[in-house]
Write an enzyme that holds these catalytic residues in place. Structure first.
Site, PDB file in Angstrom:
ATOM      1  N   ASN A 126      43.528  39.976  28.645  1.00 21.64           N
ATOM      2  CA  ASN A 126      43.192  41.295  27.849  1.00 21.64           C
ATOM      3  C   ASN A 126      44.435  42.423  28.003  1.00 21.64           C
ATOM      4  OD1 ASN A 126      42.141  43.989  27.542  1.00 21.64           O
ATOM      5  ND2 ASN A 126      41.116  44.296  29.693  1.00 21.64           N
ATOM      6  N   TRP A 127      44.800  42.419  26.650  1.00 20.80           N
ATOM      7  CA  TRP A 127      45.986  43.061  26.481  1.00 20.80           C
ATOM      8  C   TRP A 127      46.063  44.526  26.387  1.00 20.80           C
ATOM      9  CZ3 TRP A 127      48.993  40.527  21.816  1.00 20.80           C
ATOM     10  CH2 TRP A 127      49.398  39.048  22.215  1.00 20.80           C
ATOM     11  N   LYS A 128      44.864  45.249  26.577  1.00 20.23           N
ATOM     12  CA  LYS A 128      44.661  46.548  26.473  1.00 20.23           C
ATOM     13  C   LYS A 128      45.441  47.038  25.551  1.00 20.23           C
ATOM     14  CE  LYS A 128      43.453  46.111  31.298  1.00 20.23           C
ATOM     15  NZ  LYS A 128      43.359  46.385  32.731  1.00 20.23           N
ATOM     16  N   HIS A 177      34.267  47.245  29.134  1.00 15.96           N
ATOM     17  CA  HIS A 177      35.357  47.086  30.175  1.00 15.96           C
ATOM     18  C   HIS A 177      35.321  48.383  31.209  1.00 15.96           C
ATOM     19  CE1 HIS A 177      39.480  47.196  32.170  1.00 15.96           C
ATOM     20  NE2 HIS A 177      39.410  46.000  31.991  1.00 15.96           N
ATOM     21  N   GLU A 233      37.524  50.383  31.934  1.00 15.18           N
ATOM     22  CA  GLU A 233      38.283  51.426  31.332  1.00 15.18           C
ATOM     23  C   GLU A 233      37.689  52.112  30.317  1.00 15.18           C
ATOM     24  OE1 GLU A 233      41.785  48.892  30.607  1.00 15.18           O
ATOM     25  OE2 GLU A 233      42.166  48.981  32.854  1.00 15.18           O
ATOM     26  N   GLU A 272      34.423  42.293  37.358  1.00 13.98           N
ATOM     27  CA  GLU A 272      35.920  43.205  37.620  1.00 13.98           C
ATOM     28  C   GLU A 272      35.886  44.120  38.648  1.00 13.98           C
ATOM     29  OE1 GLU A 272      39.086  42.243  34.491  1.00 13.98           O
ATOM     30  OE2 GLU A 272      37.855  43.784  33.755  1.00 13.98           O
ATOM     31  N   GLY A 325      44.615  46.291  37.734  1.00 18.14           N
ATOM     32  CA  GLY A 325      46.129  47.034  37.604  1.00 18.14           C
ATOM     33  C   GLY A 325      46.510  47.535  38.866  1.00 18.14           C
ATOM     34  N   SER A 374      43.721  41.907  38.745  1.00 13.00           N
ATOM     35  CA  SER A 374      45.009  41.565  39.238  1.00 13.00           C
ATOM     36  C   SER A 374      45.024  40.074  39.781  1.00 13.00           C
ATOM     37  CB  SER A 374      45.274  42.271  40.860  1.00 13.00           C
ATOM     38  OG  SER A 374      45.626  43.643  40.691  1.00 13.00           O
ATOM     39  N   GLY A 428      44.609  41.132  32.897  1.00 12.34           N
ATOM     40  CA  GLY A 428      45.209  42.249  32.300  1.00 12.34           C
ATOM     41  C   GLY A 428      46.832  42.035  32.293  1.00 12.34           C
ATOM     42  N   GLY A 429      47.340  42.739  33.423  1.00 11.37           N
ATOM     43  CA  GLY A 429      48.954  42.778  33.359  1.00 11.37           C
ATOM     44  C   GLY A 429      49.376  41.390  33.134  1.00 11.37           C
TER      45      GLY A 429
HETATM   46  P1  PGA Z   1      44.645  43.398  35.734  1.00 14.62           P
HETATM   47  O1  PGA Z   1      43.440  43.866  34.701  1.00 14.62           O
HETATM   48  O2  PGA Z   1      44.577  42.129  35.459  1.00 14.62           O
HETATM   49  O3  PGA Z   1      45.939  43.919  35.077  1.00 14.62           O
HETATM   50  O4  PGA Z   1      44.170  43.734  36.934  1.00 14.62           O
HETATM   51  C1  PGA Z   1      42.169  43.157  34.503  1.00 14.62           C
HETATM   52  C2  PGA Z   1      41.281  43.813  33.557  1.00 14.62           C
HETATM   53  O5  PGA Z   1      41.228  45.242  33.440  1.00 14.62           O
HETATM   54  O6  PGA Z   1      40.749  43.057  32.694  1.00 14.62           O
END
Ligand code: PGA
Length: 248
Positions: free
Chosen positions: A9-11, A94, A96, A164, A170, A210, A231-232
């Site tokens: 998930n590149w956001k 998600h 966010e 999640e 993150g 994470s 994500g990251g």
């Molecule tokens: P993260 O993000 O791996 O950076 O914690 C995961 C996500 O939001 O899908």
């Protein structure tokens, strides 16, 4: 047997040019991938990434989809638009989106139905906040998100759930493998009770928050965890490839 699915998930990261560079670096590293590999990228990267992944095992995902077919919905992107580019997966709900853009279980449900009606595979995100967890509300919150987010869906073949925990996204804090497995087990039991045993057995549920090259093996060794939403660590080709190739 559920085939593991590792999705990046590149956001809101990577311009189209940077996206192509990342895909070019990633392609040789995941050429022998055993799980399904997906990259969910910003809308503006989709055409470039669709082209760059041709001939590879990488599948294309978007980070949202509108609930309506078309019309006066400024800033939204329709399923038909995504299909035309070759998008296969869409992330929906998600945390966010829920936190910053007013996404609710009702809008998650509408988007999920629209995705499925148009042949897109939804990755439906659920998860509790730290406050909810500390008040012992995790299961109640997840049950509501799952039942309202997936209400009225009858065919789960193309549905993926991503569990999640919001406090793990993150932050570098990961749920322990045991804890993630237990909570995903609860989600699976909720699915079983409401949508039947066959659905619960076949439905893929990812862990997200994470996940990284160091903890992926332990998490993926758990019975209920069928993959990760990353994500990251999906923004670096080597890290993402390490996660994809966790079995090697
Ligand atoms: P993260 O993000 O791996 O950076 O914690 C995961 C996500 O939001 O899908």
């Amino acid at each position: 047997m559920r085939k593991p699915i590792i999705a990046g998930n590149w956001k809101m990261n990577k311009t189209a040019k940077e996206a192509v560079e990342l895909i070019e670096a990633l392609k040789p590293l995941v050429a022998k991938a055993k799980p399904e590999v997906v990259v969910c990228v910003p809308y503006t990267d989709l055409w470039a990434v669709a082209d760059a992944i041709k001939g590879s095992k990488i599948r294309l995902g978007a980070e949202n989809v509108a609930w309506a077919d078309k019309g006066a919905f400024t800033g939204e992107i329709s399923a038909e638009m995504l299909k035309e580019i070759g998008v296969e997966y869409v992330i929906i709900g998600h945390s966010e989106r829920r936190q910053y853009f007013g996404e609710t279980d009702a809008s998650v449900n509408a988007r999920t139905k629209q995705a499925l009606a148009n042949g897109l595979k939804p990755i439906v995100c659920v998860g509790e906040t730290l406050e909810e967890r500390e008040k012992n509300k995790t299961n109640r919150v997840l049950k509501k998100q799952v039942l309202e987010g997936l209400a009225g869906i009858t065919d789960f073949t193309d549905v993926v759930i991503a569990y999640e925990p919001v406090w793990a996204i993150g932050t570098g804090k990961t749920a322990t493998a045991e804890d993630a497995n237990k909570t995903i087990g609860f989600i699976r039991r909720t699915i079983k009770a409401n949508f039947g045993e066959d659905v619960a057995k076949a439905l893929r549920i990812q862990y997200g928050g994470s996940m990284n090259p160091k903890n992926v093996k332990e998490l993926m060794a758990e019975r209920n965890i069928d993959g990760g939403l990353i994500g990251g660590a999906s923004l670096k080709a080597e890290d993402f490839a390490c996660i994809v190739n966790y079995k090697d």
